[in-house]
Motif scaffolding. Structure first.
Motif, PDB file in Angstrom:
ATOM      1  N   ILE A 194       5.299  23.371   9.525  1.00 18.44           N
ATOM      2  CA  ILE A 194       6.686  23.197   9.097  1.00 18.44           C
ATOM      3  C   ILE A 194       6.681  22.656   7.668  1.00 18.44           C
ATOM      4  O   ILE A 194       5.919  21.724   7.363  1.00 18.44           O
ATOM      5  CB  ILE A 194       7.439  22.221  10.041  1.00 18.44           C
ATOM      6  N   LYS A 195       7.535  23.222   6.837  1.00 19.56           N
ATOM      7  CA  LYS A 195       7.524  22.889   5.415  1.00 19.56           C
ATOM      8  C   LYS A 195       7.837  21.411   5.149  1.00 19.56           C
ATOM      9  O   LYS A 195       7.248  20.772   4.320  1.00 19.56           O
ATOM     10  CB  LYS A 195       8.527  23.801   4.678  1.00 19.56           C
ATOM     11  N   TRP A 196       8.811  20.896   5.869  1.00 20.07           N
ATOM     12  CA  TRP A 196       9.273  19.536   5.579  1.00 20.07           C
ATOM     13  C   TRP A 196       8.666  18.476   6.501  1.00 20.07           C
ATOM     14  O   TRP A 196       9.083  17.334   6.494  1.00 20.07           O
ATOM     15  CB  TRP A 196      10.802  19.481   5.655  1.00 20.07           C
ATOM     16  N   PHE A 197       7.675  18.864   7.266  1.00 18.30           N
ATOM     17  CA  PHE A 197       7.070  17.906   8.200  1.00 18.30           C
ATOM     18  C   PHE A 197       5.591  18.232   8.336  1.00 18.30           C
ATOM     19  O   PHE A 197       5.241  19.314   8.792  1.00 18.30           O
ATOM     20  CB  PHE A 197       7.785  17.994   9.549  1.00 18.30           C
ATOM     21  N   ASP A 198       4.727  17.312   7.956  1.00 18.85           N
ATOM     22  CA  ASP A 198       3.295  17.612   7.890  1.00 18.85           C
ATOM     23  C   ASP A 198       2.565  17.193   9.170  1.00 18.85           C
ATOM     24  O   ASP A 198       2.922  16.203   9.815  1.00 18.85           O
ATOM     25  CB  ASP A 198       2.711  16.867   6.691  1.00 18.85           C
ATOM     26  N   ASP A 199       1.505  17.949   9.503  1.00 22.47           N
ATOM     27  CA  ASP A 199       0.734  17.618  10.703  1.00 22.47           C
ATOM     28  C   ASP A 199      -0.008  16.281  10.569  1.00 22.47           C
ATOM     29  O   ASP A 199      -0.317  15.640  11.558  1.00 22.47           O
ATOM     30  CB  ASP A 199      -0.239  18.756  11.066  1.00 22.47           C
ATOM     31  N   ASP A 200      -0.290  15.855   9.343  1.00 27.41           N
ATOM     32  CA  ASP A 200      -0.954  14.562   9.144  1.00 27.41           C
ATOM     33  C   ASP A 200      -0.096  13.413   9.689  1.00 27.41           C
ATOM     34  O   ASP A 200      -0.621  12.403  10.157  1.00 27.41           O
ATOM     35  CB  ASP A 200      -1.224  14.318   7.651  1.00 27.41           C
ATOM     36  N   PHE A 201       1.209  13.586   9.607  1.00 28.81           N
ATOM     37  CA  PHE A 201       2.148  12.596  10.123  1.00 28.81           C
ATOM     38  C   PHE A 201       2.356  12.807  11.625  1.00 28.81           C
ATOM     39  O   PHE A 201       2.293  11.862  12.412  1.00 28.81           O
ATOM     40  CB  PHE A 201       3.474  12.719   9.361  1.00 28.81           C
ATOM     41  N   PHE A 217       0.830  -1.206   0.000  1.00 26.83           N
ATOM     42  CA  PHE A 217       0.000   0.000   0.000  1.00 26.83           C
ATOM     43  C   PHE A 217       0.865   1.257   0.000  1.00 26.83           C
ATOM     44  O   PHE A 217       0.618   2.200  -0.765  1.00 26.83           O
ATOM     45  CB  PHE A 217      -0.939  -0.012   1.213  1.00 26.83           C
ATOM     46  N   TRP A 218       1.891   1.246   0.837  1.00 30.11           N
ATOM     47  CA  TRP A 218       2.771   2.421   0.930  1.00 30.11           C
ATOM     48  C   TRP A 218       3.499   2.669  -0.398  1.00 30.11           C
ATOM     49  O   TRP A 218       3.618   3.817  -0.845  1.00 30.11           O
ATOM     50  CB  TRP A 218       3.768   2.237   2.076  1.00 30.11           C
ATOM     51  N   LEU A 219       3.938   1.585  -1.046  1.00 33.90           N
ATOM     52  CA  LEU A 219       4.615   1.729  -2.338  1.00 33.90           C
ATOM     53  C   LEU A 219       3.672   2.300  -3.400  1.00 33.90           C
ATOM     54  O   LEU A 219       4.084   3.101  -4.234  1.00 33.90           O
ATOM     55  CB  LEU A 219       5.181   0.375  -2.794  1.00 33.90           C
ATOM     56  N   ILE A 220       2.395   1.896  -3.340  1.00 36.40           N
ATOM     57  CA  ILE A 220       1.409   2.439  -4.295  1.00 36.40           C
ATOM     58  C   ILE A 220       1.251   3.949  -4.082  1.00 36.40           C
ATOM     59  O   ILE A 220       1.245   4.730  -5.030  1.00 36.40           O
ATOM     60  CB  ILE A 220       0.043   1.709  -4.159  1.00 36.40           C
ATOM     61  N   VAL A 221       1.151   4.341  -2.816  1.00 37.23           N
ATOM     62  CA  VAL A 221       1.004   5.771  -2.488  1.00 37.23           C
ATOM     63  C   VAL A 221       2.226   6.560  -2.978  1.00 37.23           C
ATOM     64  O   VAL A 221       2.083   7.629  -3.591  1.00 37.23           O
ATOM     65  CB  VAL A 221       0.787   5.965  -0.965  1.00 37.23           C
ATOM     66  N   VAL A 267       5.858  17.297  -0.660  1.00 38.26           N
ATOM     67  CA  VAL A 267       5.147  16.027  -0.458  1.00 38.26           C
ATOM     68  C   VAL A 267       3.725  16.317   0.028  1.00 38.26           C
ATOM     69  O   VAL A 267       3.519  17.078   0.975  1.00 38.26           O
ATOM     70  CB  VAL A 267       5.916  15.142   0.554  1.00 38.26           C
ATOM     71  N   ALA A 268       2.752  15.717  -0.640  1.00 44.29           N
ATOM     72  CA  ALA A 268       1.342  16.015  -0.345  1.00 44.29           C
ATOM     73  C   ALA A 268       0.892  15.393   0.981  1.00 44.29           C
ATOM     74  O   ALA A 268       1.487  14.412   1.452  1.00 44.29           O
ATOM     75  CB  ALA A 268       0.469  15.502  -1.482  1.00 44.29           C
ATOM     76  N   GLY A 269      -0.177  15.957   1.528  1.00 37.56           N
ATOM     77  CA  GLY A 269      -0.699  15.518   2.818  1.00 37.56           C
ATOM     78  C   GLY A 269      -1.082  14.050   2.849  1.00 37.56           C
ATOM     79  O   GLY A 269      -0.850  13.360   3.848  1.00 37.56           O
ATOM     80  N   PHE A 270      -1.655  13.548   1.752  1.00 33.59           N
ATOM     81  CA  PHE A 270      -2.101  12.147   1.751  1.00 33.59           C
ATOM     82  C   PHE A 270      -0.928  11.175   1.894  1.00 33.59           C
ATOM     83  O   PHE A 270      -1.056  10.097   2.481  1.00 33.59           O
ATOM     84  CB  PHE A 270      -2.957  11.832   0.514  1.00 33.59           C
ATOM     85  N   VAL A 271       0.245  11.593   1.378  1.00 28.03           N
ATOM     86  CA  VAL A 271       1.446  10.744   1.508  1.00 28.03           C
ATOM     87  C   VAL A 271       1.903  10.715   2.967  1.00 28.03           C
ATOM     88  O   VAL A 271       2.233   9.655   3.502  1.00 28.03           O
ATOM     89  CB  VAL A 271       2.587  11.254   0.606  1.00 28.03           C
ATOM     90  N   TRP A 272       1.867  11.878   3.601  1.00 24.26           N
ATOM     91  CA  TRP A 272       2.243  11.953   5.018  1.00 24.26           C
ATOM     92  C   TRP A 272       1.293  11.115   5.867  1.00 24.26           C
ATOM     93  O   TRP A 272       1.720  10.398   6.762  1.00 24.26           O
ATOM     94  CB  TRP A 272       2.213  13.412   5.502  1.00 24.26           C
ATOM     95  N   PHE A 273      -0.004  11.237   5.590  1.00 22.54           N
ATOM     96  CA  PHE A 273      -0.982  10.502   6.397  1.00 22.54           C
ATOM     97  C   PHE A 273      -0.794   8.998   6.205  1.00 22.54           C
ATOM     98  O   PHE A 273      -0.745   8.243   7.179  1.00 22.54           O
ATOM     99  CB  PHE A 273      -2.422  10.901   6.027  1.00 22.54           C
TER     100      PHE A 273
END
Lengths: 55, 199
Positions: free
Chosen positions: B159-166, B40-44, B69-75
């Motif tokens: 933060i630019k390089w770190f998303d809140d979703d993560f 799943f992660w590789l598909i994302v 990097v988009a939010g969905f990737v971080w999540f």
């Protein structure tokens, strides 16, 4: 746009199927959270899609 | 045209369905279900690479996500990491389920509430939402209180390089796990196991 609409339909389907599986497995708390949490943005989204179709 | 704001929120809340993973059988086609996380992660990641190469267009993303990097990737990365750590027996199951659902709902709720009623109401609604979800899934008051405060606290800094979703997934669970492991927090109901085996 057609692909996006198809994608949205798949998202609705995924939510319903996941919730159903949790109901079948008697995890009602998780199922309820999935249904309620997704219904809040899901309902207005469906409504907006239908309204556009009517126009 | 689709209302991109609602569309984005809906995409976020649907991510709560990741918890269906716990209903999967331990082995699928004689392969451990853990491989599904990797797949799943590789598909994302592949989708994200294609987006960067402008081979596909994804609607509903924010303008600033165009070159990062988009939010969905971080999540997805956060959720996959939590599921992977669970498979390594490092995190209790109830923490993972609670955190994935909490992060999927609380972030868009804070965004929507802050936009409509201001930042203070946004924080209060975020705290309430995350506390209720944690309480329903984990039970008790200690972990829900700690988890919800940390989740809302890490949502704010941009933060630019770190998303809140993560961040909203990693930090609350990290603190709760430390408190649980060192015996500072109370014991979990059924040792944190909600789903014993898949369907």
């Amino acid at each position: 746009m057609k692909i996006t609409k198809l994608y949205i339909c798949i998202l609705y389907l995924v939510t319903i199927i996941c919730s159903l599986f949790f109901i079948i497995d008697e995890h009602y708390n998780i199922a309820t959270l999935l249904i309620l949490g997704n219904a809040i943005p899901g309902y207005p989204l469906a409504k907006s899609l239908l309204e556009k179709n009517e126009n | 045209m689709i209302d991109e704001q609602i569309y984005r929120r809906f995409n976020h809340t649907v991510a709560a369905c990741f918890v269906i993973y716990f209903l999967f059988p331990q082995e699928i086609f004689s392969l451990s279900r853990s491989w599904l996380i990797v797949l799943f992660w590789l598909i994302v990641i592949t989708i994200e690479i294609l987006r960067f190469q402008k081979r596909i267009e994804i609607i509903g993303l924010r303008d600033y996500e165009e070159k990062r990097v988009a939010g969905f990737v971080w999540f997805a990365s956060g959720s996959c990491l939590l599921l992977g750590l669970y498979e390594m027996d490092l995190i209790p199951q109830s923490f993972v389920i609670g955190t994935i659902i909490m992060a999927a709902y609380t972030d868009p709720l804070i965004g929507e509430s802050s936009k409509k009623w201001g930042e203070k109401i946004g924080i209060v609604s975020g705290l309430t939402c995350s506390f209720v979800i944690y309480q329903i899934i984990i039970g008790g008051y200690f972990y829900p209180l700690i988890g919800s405060v940390i989740a809302v606290a890490v949502e704010k800094p941009k933060i630019k390089w770190f998303d809140d979703d993560f961040a909203m997934q990693i930090f609350p669970i990290l603190v709760m796990c430390i408190l649980y492991s060192y015996g500072i927090g109370p014991d979990l109901i059924n040792e944190g196991i909600l789903i014993k085996e898949g369907i």
